[in-house]
Motif scaffolding. Structure first.
Motif, PDB file in Angstrom:
ATOM      1  N   GLY A  96       0.841  -1.195   0.000  1.00  0.00           N
ATOM      2  CA  GLY A  96       0.000   0.000   0.000  1.00  0.00           C
ATOM      3  C   GLY A  96       0.871   1.238   0.000  1.00  0.00           C
ATOM      4  O   GLY A  96       2.078   1.187   0.207  1.00  0.00           O
ATOM      5  N   THR A  97       0.208   2.367  -0.236  1.00  0.00           N
ATOM      6  CA  THR A  97       0.969   3.584  -0.474  1.00  0.00           C
ATOM      7  C   THR A  97       1.136   4.446   0.767  1.00  0.00           C
ATOM      8  O   THR A  97       1.906   5.396   0.757  1.00  0.00           O
ATOM      9  CB  THR A  97       0.285   4.406  -1.563  1.00  0.00           C
ATOM     10  OG1 THR A  97      -1.098   4.500  -1.232  1.00  0.00           O
ATOM     11  CG2 THR A  97       0.430   3.754  -2.903  1.00  0.00           C
ATOM     12  N   GLU A 150      -6.644   0.145  -8.198  1.00  0.00           N
ATOM     13  CA  GLU A 150      -5.638   0.393  -7.164  1.00  0.00           C
ATOM     14  C   GLU A 150      -4.232   0.038  -7.656  1.00  0.00           C
ATOM     15  O   GLU A 150      -3.242   0.637  -7.251  1.00  0.00           O
ATOM     16  CB  GLU A 150      -5.916  -0.419  -5.885  1.00  0.00           C
ATOM     17  CG  GLU A 150      -7.316  -0.323  -5.335  1.00  0.00           C
ATOM     18  CD  GLU A 150      -8.275  -1.228  -6.078  1.00  0.00           C
ATOM     19  OE1 GLU A 150      -8.090  -2.454  -6.041  1.00  0.00           O
ATOM     20  OE2 GLU A 150      -9.199  -0.702  -6.737  1.00  0.00           O
ATOM     21  N   LYS A 201       0.443   1.335 -11.253  1.00  0.00           N
ATOM     22  CA  LYS A 201       1.701   0.799 -10.749  1.00  0.00           C
ATOM     23  C   LYS A 201       2.098  -0.433 -11.543  1.00  0.00           C
ATOM     24  O   LYS A 201       3.271  -0.617 -11.886  1.00  0.00           O
ATOM     25  CB  LYS A 201       1.573   0.470  -9.266  1.00  0.00           C
ATOM     26  CG  LYS A 201       1.352   1.716  -8.424  1.00  0.00           C
ATOM     27  CD  LYS A 201       1.222   1.408  -6.946  1.00  0.00           C
ATOM     28  CE  LYS A 201       0.784   2.640  -6.189  1.00  0.00           C
ATOM     29  NZ  LYS A 201      -0.677   2.784  -6.143  1.00  0.00           N
ATOM     30  N   MET A 227      -1.520   8.246  -9.017  1.00  0.00           N
ATOM     31  CA  MET A 227      -1.623   6.800  -8.793  1.00  0.00           C
ATOM     32  C   MET A 227      -0.259   6.148  -8.573  1.00  0.00           C
ATOM     33  O   MET A 227      -0.176   5.034  -8.073  1.00  0.00           O
ATOM     34  CB  MET A 227      -2.345   6.132  -9.971  1.00  0.00           C
ATOM     35  CG  MET A 227      -3.761   6.631 -10.187  1.00  0.00           C
ATOM     36  SD  MET A 227      -4.807   6.584  -8.718  1.00  0.00           S
ATOM     37  CE  MET A 227      -4.978   4.826  -8.451  1.00  0.00           C
ATOM     38  N   SER A 267       1.551   8.753  -4.093  1.00  0.00           N
ATOM     39  CA  SER A 267       0.462   7.909  -4.597  1.00  0.00           C
ATOM     40  C   SER A 267      -0.535   7.538  -3.494  1.00  0.00           C
ATOM     41  O   SER A 267      -1.615   7.033  -3.777  1.00  0.00           O
ATOM     42  CB  SER A 267       1.016   6.653  -5.257  1.00  0.00           C
ATOM     43  OG  SER A 267       1.813   5.929  -4.373  1.00  0.00           O
ATOM     44  N   THR A 269      -4.593   6.746  -4.018  1.00  0.00           N
ATOM     45  CA  THR A 269      -5.317   5.611  -3.463  1.00  0.00           C
ATOM     46  C   THR A 269      -6.603   6.066  -2.773  1.00  0.00           C
ATOM     47  O   THR A 269      -7.681   5.586  -3.099  1.00  0.00           O
ATOM     48  CB  THR A 269      -4.420   4.865  -2.450  1.00  0.00           C
ATOM     49  OG1 THR A 269      -3.183   4.581  -3.098  1.00  0.00           O
ATOM     50  CG2 THR A 269      -5.060   3.592  -1.988  1.00  0.00           C
ATOM     51  N   SER A 314      -9.185   7.791  -5.197  1.00  0.00           N
ATOM     52  CA  SER A 314      -9.895   6.886  -6.101  1.00  0.00           C
ATOM     53  C   SER A 314     -10.869   6.015  -5.318  1.00  0.00           C
ATOM     54  O   SER A 314     -11.931   5.674  -5.815  1.00  0.00           O
ATOM     55  CB  SER A 314      -8.896   6.032  -6.868  1.00  0.00           C
ATOM     56  OG  SER A 314      -8.110   5.278  -5.988  1.00  0.00           O
ATOM     57  N   GLN A 315     -10.524   5.723  -4.082  1.00  0.00           N
ATOM     58  CA  GLN A 315     -11.452   4.909  -3.278  1.00  0.00           C
ATOM     59  C   GLN A 315     -12.734   5.672  -3.003  1.00  0.00           C
ATOM     60  O   GLN A 315     -13.835   5.145  -3.156  1.00  0.00           O
ATOM     61  CB  GLN A 315     -10.772   4.490  -1.973  1.00  0.00           C
ATOM     62  CG  GLN A 315      -9.701   3.427  -2.216  1.00  0.00           C
ATOM     63  CD  GLN A 315      -8.982   3.003  -0.954  1.00  0.00           C
ATOM     64  OE1 GLN A 315      -9.143   3.615   0.090  1.00  0.00           O
ATOM     65  NE2 GLN A 315      -8.195   1.953  -1.039  1.00  0.00           N
ATOM     66  N   ASP A 351      -3.349   8.503 -14.303  1.00  0.00           N
ATOM     67  CA  ASP A 351      -2.278   8.784 -13.346  1.00  0.00           C
ATOM     68  C   ASP A 351      -1.515  10.034 -13.771  1.00  0.00           C
ATOM     69  O   ASP A 351      -1.039  10.099 -14.902  1.00  0.00           O
ATOM     70  CB  ASP A 351      -1.340   7.566 -13.349  1.00  0.00           C
ATOM     71  CG  ASP A 351      -0.130   7.774 -12.469  1.00  0.00           C
ATOM     72  OD1 ASP A 351      -0.214   8.600 -11.545  1.00  0.00           O
ATOM     73  OD2 ASP A 351       0.884   7.091 -12.706  1.00  0.00           O
ATOM     74  N   TYR A 396     -13.199  -0.688   2.352  1.00  0.00           N
ATOM     75  CA  TYR A 396     -11.735  -0.560   2.305  1.00  0.00           C
ATOM     76  C   TYR A 396     -11.039  -0.876   3.627  1.00  0.00           C
ATOM     77  O   TYR A 396      -9.835  -0.740   3.739  1.00  0.00           O
ATOM     78  CB  TYR A 396     -11.342   0.852   1.843  1.00  0.00           C
ATOM     79  CG  TYR A 396     -11.967   1.248   0.533  1.00  0.00           C
ATOM     80  CD1 TYR A 396     -11.631   0.585  -0.647  1.00  0.00           C
ATOM     81  CD2 TYR A 396     -12.905   2.275   0.466  1.00  0.00           C
ATOM     82  CE1 TYR A 396     -12.216   0.939  -1.853  1.00  0.00           C
ATOM     83  CE2 TYR A 396     -13.499   2.638  -0.747  1.00  0.00           C
ATOM     84  CZ  TYR A 396     -13.150   1.958  -1.902  1.00  0.00           C
ATOM     85  OH  TYR A 396     -13.714   2.312  -3.090  1.00  0.00           O
TER      86      TYR A 396
END
Lengths: 236, 289, 562, 396
Positions: free
Chosen positions: B117-118, C257, C261, D52, D57, D61, D64-65, D91, D309
């Motif tokens: 994750g970021t 998500e 990447k 993104m 980034s 995340t 976009s969620q 992105d 999430y």
């Protein structure tokens, strides 16, 4: 067991597209000094590198003690008793004389024999004993060459390949180095394959001579015959 | 004066961090001549490995550090074996290898961001100790950074000078062909330095995790500063990497005394620029011809 | 579709950047990692000049190019002293510093917010404000930039650049001014990158520091390496591939998500794979000589190339030369006088200072003390290329051929007084250059004839045999048109038959009034060839005389001949 | 999700809309009756330009969620008058102008996007002229740079800009009677804009700025900055930083033994994670509102987000969630006008015609003439690892 300890058959080698050594047959007999003469660009260094495994031969065979070794990694050759003294500064310039010698015995299985070997070499080259702690790169040219030869002898090789040990040395030192090589051959029974340009000093210690020209062998025989061969001698 | 003293200590601490990064990177660079940009994401991976070990597996922090070092070492060796070695065997130019290394950088950094994750990661509940000596502040982690640098470089120095493998590394750094001639398997040595250099990166990585937390992009700065430290200090010298790192940390910290802090990230490069111009071989380097 | 047009605009902009970068990396061999900084200068110049000063097109573009070219020329100065990894890191540092300035000098650059509202290009009242309209302009710009780069790369200047890339000291030894070449190539490379920057600003109507960071330089580097260094078409291909590939990857549908990447991961992997498959780049370097017409092998002989000069005049003399390296005395009180029409030999043991003496005489080393005169003119302290131009040329013991260039190019690059070495003439006197190239081709062929390498004219130097390499060294030296030739062991390693070929050449040169000095170990050669011999030891001449005199000198015999 | 609950949520969320809104609804609906039949697209693509990849980034995340949650919710309820929504996210690599333009061009060309959610200043500024030319509706819920205001006539913001947040923060400090300010700001457009506003206000109101330090986005080492701040001996420290850096800064400031109040403009889960105990007492101004039982839409959003999430929604998730609703609502209104309504300018016109929208933070927000939604800026304080609402601050 044949008399030959190291032998090449039809050996060819080069860099990239450029073929430098063509179809060379050499035989180094046990206990002898085989001198390979030739000028700059004759392919001497390429030949030695191909024999020792630093360069992959493009064709032909190399046998050591009857066993094919062509294209094998240098490390394996060292482990089985072949040593190589490259042209120029065949030492580690940033390390001390002592470290250099120890590294010369890198592949020795029995590390406890290191001090004893080192003493043998100090006997051969007393100057190295005096300068044990000196950094290799600060030695004079002659001392560096002695160190290079000393390193090669550390693991008691049966064959030593020398690539122009006289290069860059003053004439009196050339003589000194040649005498040492003769002495190594005499007292340890080491077979020696040596490449040289300097006929004057190297010829006297050679048991046999091969002459390389443009990557091909053009003569193979006793030194005396070579000296008689006016045409050949004119090469030098 | 208090400020100066604090900045001096900061410089020492950050310099130690940079030095340690430089030592790992420099060992790899000097021995293999590979500009190993992927050192950055491997550093990052080490931080995440430590986080995983401490936070998910619940291991104590020293054990997590060792785990991280092992992960980094494995990644380093894999990188050498499957990325650089084939290029080396194909006798590619160093520039091609450099671009390939950057390619791997992109791959690894994004892979880490996908896996972990970021957001930032911290070890839950970890609190470092704080020391206030007079007007000077430092934390136990920062103390750790200095100690780690001193201890690890000393150990590495002894390892290189005293052990058989260490000497093989020194020999290969000095003259790779000569190393092969005396029977050293230089590919093995390269693998070894990738393992050691990468493992070394795990220590500063874990300390940064403890200090600030880990983020997927933390490796970029790390590899850059490591590279700069090595060049400033001089390639091929352990002392040089340490001196280069410390010098960078010091100049950066003390420089910001008077220079506005928005220039923080450029100071190291200004130093680099000047050092290379005035003394191309670096502070402790020998001229490599 | 507009999207495709946009991508093509980007291909054009990056095409210019990659081509400009290739000039530095591929042709000049200068690994300067600051190309995105030059790109930035062009973009900011247009942004600032149009927004703050209201300058119209093309004033902003031209000014931007000029300023950037000037800055590029400044960057060349560190490139004189350092090379290799060090040049990489210094320029990398420069790149970082430039972007830091762009970020922090907020009044001028708008900081990270950047500058917006840059007017679109306007051609005769027709605003190029969308990709479709902009693309033709971008193509024209790319075409012009490519032409400029191509012209430069394929000119005598480009040939000299490649020679410099192969070996700097050898390029100097054939009279090339390295400083001028580096400054010029940096200026051109930077100027072309500035064109891309200006286009970028006009196209996006926005300029911000984040667009010109180190990753942009790396991106361009990847284009050049992937496309193939030293091949301008390769750079275009590299730019196209690396601009289009990420766009194509976006069509790989993945969960949000991880999509972007993952695209980057695939991109990185593809980059590695392509490099593995084609390490020399998609389009490898080719000889730039291919476009030159082959000249008929009519009987042109070397004889015509040298008008006989008067003999027995003192040409080059060195007086009381001294040189120390640290504590070691290399040359101490060396005196030498060379005369036209005669062949002088220089002998002595290794380390006697023979090569050092050559280095001193030709400016490759600076003297501690002493004077050097050529035909009465004091040439002490001149740079090597100026000494060559004055008339004293030397060869190197280790040959230093331009290995990736053909034999013909090796010779052509050495010909003196080439107008094509000057970038001004390359662009503004094309006919003159064209004629000159024709003439030079003939002259070069004549030189190759002279040394007997005509049949190898189009062979790359690295593929020549050792003897041929030696002959080419002689040929290259002849081509410089110098009056004095200093040969450093030109004959060692050659067999009798080759020597038999060379001796008359050298003798013929001397007969035509050239001055020749040879370092040699082979006494037979000395005996056969030399008029005068200097015996050097401990840095000075121990004895001077005819070969016979010296060889019969008992004192010398013990020292050297034994 | 239990349907009942969702329906309840929807009912609740309708309640706070005032009478004016209802009236407006009727007016537009009646107008639609007179107009021609609306020309509808098969699917409404809503574009987005997020970070993104790259250093920031994290933002991509969460944004976009939030966006996807809103789209799924709206689709579950039948979309915009029966037309489904689809998210297309591009992105911009953490604020690279060129990447933004690349993505924007794709969105328009491949998906005929008429509304795009954008973030970060450079890409937004770079696409603004294209949006103007191509008439694309833009909504920004993340970038705070004042330069964004008026960059395009189709650009709207459903977050307060730097000026408002910073202004509110220092006016609170002023109210507390503090005199000496030290500040630590991001070395970016966001930080610069706040510093500009804040310094001006602070000096005008008789305060002094004893240290003004900058840190790189995501920089790990700020000891020098903190040392310099400490040397300035301030009464309070302004943290003009964004997620997650306020957490790191607070921690380091407390480590250094500085006990003065910390006032900032940002608070997220990541900030809390990194800052931990050091954030106790941290005050910040934000246009965010605590999800609570009083604000059913907030609560429903937070709950839905957590279910999807497995983490609490961030301020940024909320803004982009809300942004989708703004777009959907504006589209509904545009569609009600009938005809060829599916164009960015029509959507923008519908928004301008009636600039009041429901806010996920509670109540409604009104888009002002400059495109910025006027939201109430509130002051919060962190207590026991949670933010606690203190008061609203009126912009002065």
């Amino acid at each position: 067991m044949s008399a030959a300890i190291l032998e090449t058959r039809g050996l060819a080698a080069g860099y990239g597209k450029k073929q430098i050594v063509h179809d060379v047959d050499l035989t180094l007999d046990r206990g002898e000094i085989l001198l390979v003469l030739g000028h700059n660009g004759a392919g001497k260094t390429t030949l030695m590198r191909a024999i020792f495994g630093l360069l992959k031969p493009t064709a032909g065979e190399v046998t050591y003690d009857g066993k094919p070794i062509a294209g094998r990694a240098p490390g394996d050759n060292v482990a089985e008793g072949i040593a190589f003294v490259p042209q120029g500064h065949g030492i580690f310039r940033t390390l001390s004389v002592r470290d250099n010698l120890e590294l010369g015995g890198f592949i020795m299985a029995d590390k406890t024999r290191l001090p004893e070997r080192m003493q043998t070499i100090f006997k051969l080259f007393p100057i190295l004993d005096e300068r044990q702690q000196q950094i290799g790169g600060t030695l004079s040219g002659g001392q560096q060459q002695m160190l290079a030869i000393g390193m090669a002898l550390m693991h008691e090789p049966r064959v030593v390949i020398l690539d122009e040990p006289s290069i860059g040395l003053a004439p009196n030192l050339v003589d000194r180095v040649m005498q040492s090589i003769a002495e190594i051959n005499r007292s340890f029974g080491t077979s020696i394959l040596m490449v040289e340009q300097n006929v004057r000093y190297s010829l006297p210690i050679a048991s046999r001579v091969a002459v390389l020209k443009a990557g091909r062998k053009i003569y193979d025989g006793p030194p005396a015959h070579l000296q008689d061969d006016v045409e050949l001698m004119k090469l030098f | 004066m208090d400020l100066f003293a604090q900045l001096f200590v900061n410089g020492l601490i950050n310099g130690s961090h940079y030095a340690l990064l430089g030592v790992g990177f420099g060992l790899i660079f000097a021995t293999t001549r590979i500009v190993h940009f992927a050192y950055g994401p491997i550093f990052t991976a080490a931080a995440y490995a430590a986080w995983f070990a401490a936070n998910v597996l619940g291991l104590p922090i020293p054990v997590a550090m060792v785990f991280a070092a092992a992960v980094a070492a494995v990644l380093g060796v894999i990188t050498y074996q499957y990325l650089y070695l084939p290029f080396e065997r194909g006798q590619s130019s160093s520039h091609v290898t450099l671009i390939a290394s950057l390619g791997l950088f992109i791959v690894l950094e994004n892979l880490i961001a996908i896996i972990f994750g970021t957001g930032g990661r911290v070890i839950d509940g970890y609190q470092y100790g704080i020391f206030l000596v007079g007007p000077i502040y430092f934390s136990s982690v920062q103390l750790g950074q200095v100690i780690a640098m001193v201890v690890l470089t000393a150990l590495l120095g002894v390892y290189l000078a005293r052990t058989r493998h260490g000497k093989a590394i020194l020999a290969t750094t000095d003259n790779p062909e000569m190393a092969r001639i005396i029977g050293i398997d230089t590919v093995k040595v390269s693998r070894l330095v990738f393992a050691i250099g990468s493992a070394l990166s795990a220590i500063p990585a874990t300390l940064i995790l403890l200090k600030d937390g880990a983020t997927p992009s933390m490796g970029f700065f790390a590899v850059f500063i490591a590279f700069v430290a090595v060049i400033v200090g001089g390639v091929g010298s352990l002392r040089g990497a340490v001196a280069g790192g410390l010098a960078l940390g010091m100049v950066e910290s003390l420089g910001l005394w008077k220079i506005p802090t928005e220039w923080q990230s450029s100071i190291a490069f200004i130093v680099l620029f000047l050092v290379v111009l005035l003394r191309p071989q670096g502070l402790f380097g020998r001229t490599v011809s | 579709m507009e999207y495709i047009l946009h991508i093509l605009v980007m291909v054009c902009i990056y095409g210019i950047l990659a081509v400009s970068f290739n000039l530095l990396i591929g042709f000049a061999g200068l690994f300067a990692m600051a190309q995105a900084a030059f790109y930035a200068f062009g973009a900011y110049a247009t942004a600032i000049l149009t927004l703050k000063l209201g300058l119209p097109f093309p004033v902003d573009l031209l000014l931007g190019v000029l300023i950037t070219a000037f800055i590029g020329a400044l960057v060349a100065i560190p490139a004189i002293r350092i090379s290799g990894t060090y040049l990489v890191v210094v320029t990398l540092a420069l790149q970082v510093i430039v972007i830091a300035i762009a970020t922090n000098w907020k009044d001028l650059t708008g900081g990270t917010d950047g500058l917006r509202g840059i007017p679109s290009l306007n051609i005769f009242g027709y605003a190029l404000d969308n990709p479709g309209r902009f693309l033709p302009a971008a193509i024209v710009a790319l075409g012009i930039c490519f032409w400029v780069a191509w012209r430069l790369a394929n000119s005598p200047f480009g040939r000299a650049l490649r020679a410099m890339r192969e070996n700097e000291s050898a390029a100097e030894a054939v009279g090339k001014n390295l400083l001028y070449m580096k400054v010029a190539v940096f200026a051109f490379s930077a100027g072309l990158a500035a064109v891309a920057g200006s286009l970028f600003a006009r196209y996006l109507n926005y300029v911000g520091a984040e667009s010109f960071g180190i990753d942009e330089t790396i991106y361009m580097l990847a284009m050049v390496i992937l496309g193939g260094t030293g091949n301008l078409w390769g750079s275009l291909v590299g730019a196209a591939v690396l601009v289009i590939l990420p766009e194509l990857l976006k069509f790989v549908t993945l969960p949000t998500e991880i999509a972007d990447k993952s695209h980057l991961i695939i991109y990185g992997l593809l980059l590695i794979v392509i490099l593995r498959l084609r390490p020399e780049g998609l389009l490898a370097e080719r000889s730039t000589m291919r476009h030159l017409p082959h000249v008929d092998d009519t009987n042109r002989h070397g004889a015509e190339m040298t008008a006989p000069l008067p003999k027995d005049e003192v040409t080059l003399s060195g007086n009381d030369l001294h040189k120390r390296f640290g504590g070691i005395v290399a040359v101490a009180g060396f005196n030498i006088v060379l005369k036209s029409g005669s062949i002088t030999g220089l002998i002595g043991p290794n380390g006697a200072g023979k090569t050092t003496a050559f280095n001193l005489l030709t400016g490759f080393l600076s003297l501690d003390s002493g004077t050097i005169t050529f035909r009465g003119r004091n040439i002490t302290g001149l740079k090597p290329h100026n000494i060559v131009r004055a008339g004293v040329a030397r060869s190197f013991q280790d040959l230093r051929l331009f290995t990736k260039m053909t034999a013909l190019e090796n010779v052509m690059v050495a010909l003196p007084n080439q107008a094509g070495d000057r970038v001004f003439d390359v662009f503004f006197r094309p006919m003159k250059i064209h004629r000159e190239e024709q003439d030079n081709l003939v002259r070069a062929r004549a030189v190759l004839d002279f040394v007997g390498l005509t049949h190898k004219a189009y062979e790359t130097a690295e593929n020549l045999s050792y003897a041929e390499e030696k002959l080419l060294v002689v040929g290259r030296l002849l081509a410089t048109g110098a009056e004095v030739f200093l040969f450093d062991e030109p004959l060692s390693g050659l067999d009798r038959t080759t020597l038999a070929e060379i001796f008359p050449i050298v003798r013929k040169l001397a007969d035509s009034g050239k001055t020749i000095c040879i370092i040699e170990h082979n006494l037979d050669v000395i005996k056969e060839l030399c008029d005068v011999v200097y015996f050097l030891d401990e840095g000075h001449a121990m004895a001077i005389g005819t070969p016979d005199q010296l060889m019969n000198d008992p004192a010398l015999a013990t020292r050297y001949f034994k | 999700m239990p349907l009942e609950e969702e329906a309840q949520g929807r009912k609740d969320m309708l309640k706070p809309i005032g009478a004016a809104l209802t009236a407006a609804f009727f007016i537009t609906t009646s107008a639609a009756l007179a107009a021609e039949k609306p020309k509808d697209p098969d699917v409404i693509h809503i574009g987005a330009l997020f970070a993104m990849t790259g250093k920031t980034s994290f933002y991509g995340t969460v944004m976009s969620q939030g966006m996807k949650q809103a789209i799924d919710e709206i689709n579950a309820k039948g979309g915009v008058d029966g037309i489904k929504l689809e998210a297309d996210i591009e992105d911009h690599k953490g604020g690279v102008a060129k990447a933004g333009v690349d993505g924007f061009t794709r969105l328009r060309n491949l998906y005929n996007v008429q509304a795009v959610m954008t973030s970060f200043s450079p890409p937004t500024l770079a696409i603004a002229p294209i949006a103007d030319e191509q008439k694309i509706f833009l909504i920004n819920g993340g970038g705070v740079s004042n330069n964004l205001v008026g960059a395009s006539k189709y650009l709207f913001h459903n977050r307060s800009l730097a000026s408002d947040l910073g202004h509110a923060a220092v006016s609170h400090a002023h109210d507390l009677g503090l005199k000496k300010m030290a500040e630590l700001a991001w070395n970016s457009d966001a930080g610069d804009n706040i510093v500009k506003v804040v310094d001006e206000y602070w000096k005008k109101n008789g305060g002094t700025v004893v240290a003004s330090e900058k840190m790189d986005v995501g920089a790990s080492n700020i000891d020098t900055q903190v040392a310099k701040i400490r040397a300035g001996n301030p009464d309070f420290i302004g943290l003009w930083l964004f997620s997650p850096d306020p957490g790191l800064a607070a921690k380091r400031i407390r480590d250094f033994g500085l006990k003065v109040p910390l006032i900032g403009v940002e608070y997220t889960a990541d900030v809390q994670k990194l800052g931990g105990a050091a954030l106790e007492g941290y005050e910040f101004t934000s246009d965010y509102f605590q999800p609570s039982a009083d604000e059913p839409w907030s609560a429903a959003f937070a709950k839905g987000y957590k279910e999807r999430y497995h983490s609490d929604p961030d301020f940024y998730a909320a803004n982009y969630y809300e942004g989708v609703y703004v777009i959907a609502e504006a589209m509904k209104r545009a569609r009600a006008e009938g005809g060829d309504w599916y164009h960015g300018d029509k959507i923008a016109a519908a928004l301008r015609a009636n600039p009041t929208f429901k806010s996920v933070y509670g109540g409604s927000m009104v888009f002002q003439a400059n495109g910025v939604a006027k939201k109430r800026v509130a002051l919060f304080k962190v207590q026991n690892g949670n933010k606690v609402f203190e008061k609203y601050i009126e912009a002065k």
